[in-house]
Design a protein around this motif. Structure first.
Motif, PDB file in Angstrom:
ATOM      1  N   ASP A  76       0.996   5.616  -0.563  1.00 22.19           N
ATOM      2  CA  ASP A  76       0.362   6.927  -0.671  1.00 22.19           C
ATOM      3  C   ASP A  76       1.466   7.887  -1.114  1.00 22.19           C
ATOM      4  N   ASN A 121      -0.989  -1.257  -4.240  1.00 22.06           N
ATOM      5  CA  ASN A 121      -2.284  -0.638  -3.994  1.00 22.06           C
ATOM      6  C   ASN A 121      -2.013   0.837  -3.741  1.00 22.06           C
ATOM      7  N   GLU A 123       0.844  -1.193   0.000  1.00 27.17           N
ATOM      8  CA  GLU A 123       0.000   0.000   0.000  1.00 27.17           C
ATOM      9  C   GLU A 123       0.877   1.240   0.000  1.00 27.17           C
ATOM     10  N   LEU A 167      -3.123   4.625  -2.828  1.00 23.87           N
ATOM     11  CA  LEU A 167      -4.150   5.201  -1.968  1.00 23.87           C
ATOM     12  C   LEU A 167      -4.535   6.624  -2.347  1.00 23.87           C
TER      13      LEU A 167
END
Length: 181
Positions: free
Chosen positions: A13, A30, A11, A32
């Motif tokens: 960002d 993934n 994940e 964000l």
């Protein structure tokens, strides 16, 4: 590889992302928030799986695989400004799609594009499935650039199917426009 399949996807960002995987293994990320990918290269076998849960995704650098497939899914707009090359299937899913001067290539697989709204391939873009099919399912209007497939080309659009430029070369062509003018 980078990340793992399923819940083990890495994940991130981040505003920009560049991945160079020089050994075998796939990339599972993934995202964000809105992200610009400046490059992603897999030098051995492996696939690229990008899933984005918020924001827009921009591919400004090449996505290149020696042996594998590409899956890109975003809830926002997907903008492709650089080449995407895979040996196996390519699947792109977005809220809207904008392809500018890029070549999307699969040497052995199919290319599938799904957009909930409009999709725009500029006149200098090329989508090429050497041995496979090309399948577009567009929730709005689609504007086409060059398309070349060793198999079939199928384009389904809720709106108009228009041409920005280029040609369509395939064994069989199917066009479906639900509400086009």
């Amino acid at each position: 590889g980078v990340g793992t399949t399923g819940l083990g996807g890495l994940e991130l960002d981040v505003a920009t992302l560049d991945i160079d995987n020089s050994s075998h293994g796939s990339v599972y990320v993934n995202l964000l928030s809105s992200t610009t990918v400046t490059g992603m290269t897999l030098s051995d076998y492996g696939s690229i799986f990008i899933h984005q849960t918020a924001g827009d995704l921009t591919l400004d650098g090449p996505l290149a695989l020696d042996s594998g497939r590409v899956r890109v899914t975003t809830v926002g707009e997907l903008t492709i400004n650089a080449d995407l090359t895979a040996t196996d299937d390519v699947r792109l899913v977005a809220n809207a799609l904008d392809v500018n001067g890029a070549t999307l290539t699969s040497s052995r697989g199919d290319i599938e594009v799904r957009s909930r709204n409009d999709a725009d391939f500029d006149s200098s873009s090329l989508v090429h499935a050497t041995q496979g099919d090309i399948d577009y399912t567009i929730g709005g209007e689609v504007r086409l650039g060059d398309l070349s497939a060793g198999g079939h080309v199928t384009i389904r659009a809720r709106g108009d199917i228009l041409r920005n430029g280029g040609e369509i070369a395939a064994t069989n062509l199917k066009l479906y426009s639900q509400n086009g003018q």
